[in-house]
Design an enzyme around this catalytic site. Sequence first.
Site, PDB file in Angstrom:
ATOM      1  N   GLU A  52      44.956  17.914  14.007  1.00  0.00           N
ATOM      2  CA  GLU A  52      45.694  18.609  12.813  1.00  0.00           C
ATOM      3  C   GLU A  52      47.367  18.729  12.786  1.00  0.00           C
ATOM      4  O   GLU A  52      47.814  19.248  14.026  1.00  0.00           O
ATOM      5  CB  GLU A  52      45.079  19.753  13.018  1.00  0.00           C
ATOM      6  CG  GLU A  52      45.349  20.100  12.119  1.00  0.00           C
ATOM      7  CD  GLU A  52      44.592  22.071  11.579  1.00  0.00           C
ATOM      8  OE1 GLU A  52      43.103  21.974  11.757  1.00  0.00           O
ATOM      9  OE2 GLU A  52      45.081  22.767  11.160  1.00  0.00           O
TER      10      GLU A  52
ATOM     11  N   ASP B 221      47.062  25.737   7.032  1.00  0.00           N
ATOM     12  CA  ASP B 221      46.087  24.736   6.421  1.00  0.00           C
ATOM     13  C   ASP B 221      46.304  24.890   5.354  1.00  0.00           C
ATOM     14  O   ASP B 221      45.470  23.868   4.143  1.00  0.00           O
ATOM     15  CB  ASP B 221      44.553  25.822   7.079  1.00  0.00           C
ATOM     16  CG  ASP B 221      44.281  25.308   8.283  1.00  0.00           C
ATOM     17  OD1 ASP B 221      44.532  24.906   9.588  1.00  0.00           O
ATOM     18  OD2 ASP B 221      42.990  26.030   8.175  1.00  0.00           O
TER      19      ASP B 221
ATOM     20  N   ASP C  19      43.249  15.526  11.442  1.00  0.00           N
ATOM     21  CA  ASP C  19      43.253  17.050   9.862  1.00  0.00           C
ATOM     22  C   ASP C  19      43.577  16.801   9.349  1.00  0.00           C
ATOM     23  O   ASP C  19      45.003  17.548  10.336  1.00  0.00           O
ATOM     24  CB  ASP C  19      42.386  18.517  10.973  1.00  0.00           C
ATOM     25  CG  ASP C  19      41.032  18.202  10.819  1.00  0.00           C
ATOM     26  OD1 ASP C  19      40.414  17.214  10.609  1.00  0.00           O
ATOM     27  OD2 ASP C  19      40.349  19.170  11.453  1.00  0.00           O
TER      28      ASP C  19
ATOM     29  N   HIS D 154      48.239  22.199  13.694  1.00  0.00           N
ATOM     30  CA  HIS D 154      48.108  23.334  15.065  1.00  0.00           C
ATOM     31  C   HIS D 154      49.110  22.079  15.841  1.00  0.00           C
ATOM     32  O   HIS D 154      49.747  22.414  16.564  1.00  0.00           O
ATOM     33  CB  HIS D 154      47.373  22.188  15.834  1.00  0.00           C
ATOM     34  CG  HIS D 154      45.699  22.577  14.613  1.00  0.00           C
ATOM     35  ND1 HIS D 154      43.926  22.487  15.672  1.00  0.00           N
ATOM     36  CD2 HIS D 154      45.613  24.003  13.641  1.00  0.00           C
ATOM     37  CE1 HIS D 154      43.115  23.541  14.344  1.00  0.00           C
ATOM     38  NE2 HIS D 154      44.636  23.964  13.427  1.00  0.00           N
TER      39      HIS D 154
ATOM     40  N   ASP E  73      41.526  19.519   6.402  1.00  0.00           N
ATOM     41  CA  ASP E  73      40.950  20.611   6.796  1.00  0.00           C
ATOM     42  C   ASP E  73      42.012  21.164   6.213  1.00  0.00           C
ATOM     43  O   ASP E  73      43.314  21.680   6.902  1.00  0.00           O
ATOM     44  CB  ASP E  73      41.397  20.737   8.286  1.00  0.00           C
ATOM     45  CG  ASP E  73      40.900  21.758   9.010  1.00  0.00           C
ATOM     46  OD1 ASP E  73      40.394  23.057   7.836  1.00  0.00           O
ATOM     47  OD2 ASP E  73      40.968  21.581  10.204  1.00  0.00           O
TER      48      ASP E  73
ATOM     49  N   ASP F  22      28.603  26.735   8.484  1.00  0.00           N
ATOM     50  CA  ASP F  22      29.057  26.293   7.148  1.00  0.00           C
ATOM     51  C   ASP F  22      28.378  26.504   6.094  1.00  0.00           C
ATOM     52  O   ASP F  22      27.809  26.772   5.223  1.00  0.00           O
ATOM     53  CB  ASP F  22      30.044  25.167   7.034  1.00  0.00           C
ATOM     54  CG  ASP F  22      31.340  25.535   8.221  1.00  0.00           C
ATOM     55  OD1 ASP F  22      31.693  26.056   8.565  1.00  0.00           O
ATOM     56  OD2 ASP F  22      31.965  24.435   8.621  1.00  0.00           O
TER      57      ASP F  22
ATOM     58  N   GLU G  64      39.749  18.887  19.816  1.00  0.00           N
ATOM     59  CA  GLU G  64      40.718  19.402  18.403  1.00  0.00           C
ATOM     60  C   GLU G  64      41.532  20.053  19.346  1.00  0.00           C
ATOM     61  O   GLU G  64      41.101  21.456  19.216  1.00  0.00           O
ATOM     62  CB  GLU G  64      40.245  19.274  17.275  1.00  0.00           C
ATOM     63  CG  GLU G  64      41.724  20.052  15.934  1.00  0.00           C
ATOM     64  CD  GLU G  64      40.299  20.767  15.473  1.00  0.00           C
ATOM     65  OE1 GLU G  64      39.764  19.982  14.204  1.00  0.00           O
ATOM     66  OE2 GLU G  64      41.130  21.293  14.565  1.00  0.00           O
TER      67      GLU G  64
ATOM     68  N   ASP H 255      49.235  29.657  11.534  1.00  0.00           N
ATOM     69  CA  ASP H 255      47.730  28.132  11.373  1.00  0.00           C
ATOM     70  C   ASP H 255      47.941  28.464   9.230  1.00  0.00           C
ATOM     71  O   ASP H 255      46.756  29.345   8.701  1.00  0.00           O
ATOM     72  CB  ASP H 255      46.483  27.672  12.159  1.00  0.00           C
ATOM     73  CG  ASP H 255      46.049  27.092  11.872  1.00  0.00           C
ATOM     74  OD1 ASP H 255      46.765  25.908  10.388  1.00  0.00           O
ATOM     75  OD2 ASP H 255      44.763  26.910  12.200  1.00  0.00           O
TER      76      ASP H 255
ATOM     77  N   HIS I 216      30.989  22.165  10.337  1.00  0.00           N
ATOM     78  CA  HIS I 216      30.234  23.294  11.432  1.00  0.00           C
ATOM     79  C   HIS I 216      29.505  23.787  10.500  1.00  0.00           C
ATOM     80  O   HIS I 216      28.905  24.261   9.661  1.00  0.00           O
ATOM     81  CB  HIS I 216      30.886  24.750  10.923  1.00  0.00           C
ATOM     82  CG  HIS I 216      32.702  24.520  11.284  1.00  0.00           C
ATOM     83  ND1 HIS I 216      33.877  24.390  10.434  1.00  0.00           N
ATOM     84  CD2 HIS I 216      33.670  24.270  12.412  1.00  0.00           C
ATOM     85  CE1 HIS I 216      34.768  24.077  11.305  1.00  0.00           C
ATOM     86  NE2 HIS I 216      34.512  24.042  12.688  1.00  0.00           N
TER      87      HIS I 216
HETATM   88 MN   LIG Z   1      44.461  24.557  10.861  1.00  0.00          MN
END
Ligand SMILES: [Mn+2]
Length: 436
Positions: free
Chosen positions: A266, A307, A294, A269, A337, A102, A230, A305, A99
């Site tokens: 993802e 991740d 992702d 998600h 991700d 970032d 996404e 979430d 991003h």
């Molecule tokens: Mn996530």
Amino acid sequence: MVYFPEVEKIQYEGVGTKNPFAFRHYNPEEVVEGKTMKEHLRFAIAYWHTMTQDGSDPFGNPTNERPWFGATPLETAKNRVEAFFEILVKLDAPYFCFHDIDIAPEGDTLEEFYENLDIITDLIKAKMDETGIKLLWNTANMFSNPRFVNGAGSSNNADVFAYAAAQVKKGLDISKKLGGENYVFWGGREGYESLLNTDMKLEQDNIARLFKMAIAYGEKIGHKPQFLIEPKPKEPTKHQYDFDAATTLAFILKYGLEGDFKLNLEGNHATLAGHTFEHELTVARINDALGSIDANQGDVLLGWDTDEFPTNVFDTTLVMLEILENGGIAPGGVNFDSKVRRSSFAKEDLFLAHIAGMDTFARGLKGAAAIRKDNFLSDLKAKRYASFESGIGASIVAGNEDLESLTEYSLKNGANIKNESSHIELVKSQLNDYLV
Ligand SMILES: [Mn+2]
């Protein structure tokens, strides 16, 4: 400066190795179904989880050892580029994703943000030229800054919409500068808290307006990345418009975006939306909209979430089966991700976690290829749907039947219709034999 002097370039050593800093299944040059693993998997490393995630959670302070903090935010940003490319090179990862916020500090004004992005993307471009590592996708973070409290493209405030557009324009300029192959929109704040004060139609129309502006600007500057949306059902916003693959596809089709937009799907998600990861990939694949993934997993016992790095071979086998059925994922890739757990705070865990994820996807690729080699699931499905290959079924599929002709057929055929057992427990048990 070298940030990980104790870590050598990670090599494939095979399943027998005791070296934790080695691949046991991911052998970049090994050929599977006519392509190398590196070409199939197109691994990407995420800037945000790898470089900026600090291990803090709503109840606790940062835990992560991250030795790249400098005297100023810009100095830290420069150090991160060095450290990030050291990680990419040592993991032999061909791609990365980020991003805008970032990589560079936002500063106090949009001009300052643009200047910082120019400085940092010059450094990133030099590293890309030196290493041959490529940009899978970038995106604009339009959810962290307080100005996006009510959304970006879906904000009730036109000034916020305009600011989001300015971030997307810069994102596309950066994508062109760095040769980005895809460009992602994730709408974490694109949704609503309450319908009582929400004009859903205007908000969704406006998101589509922003996407069309992005397509037009890409055409204007002669840079056409694959645009990706996404999906995610919730978190941070209570209800997000891009709920899942099917909902997002309906949006893409309604606004005529199907020529330019596909989906970035993802794992976590998918599960938050009440689906499996492979369900989301299947929905995308059969609608020619599988763009990129992702790669991560959630925790079945947690409703948020997390991740996590993918370590579930069953899941990655079914995901890679979809990717192989799709004829590959390019120009998309498998982007981690994924973030290390808060307790996994050593800087070397960034390597161990990515090795775990890469090995888990390599196992998935090998398992999926073995399933396809045996035609295990394709034969099973062909048999299951055989009634549509001949007789009345073939006639239905050919479009030769109507309600009256099928009534006539059923009156003759009778009510005593024979079905076959699925033997689904046997199928699941046989599938286990293919897990690598
Ligand atoms: Mn996530």
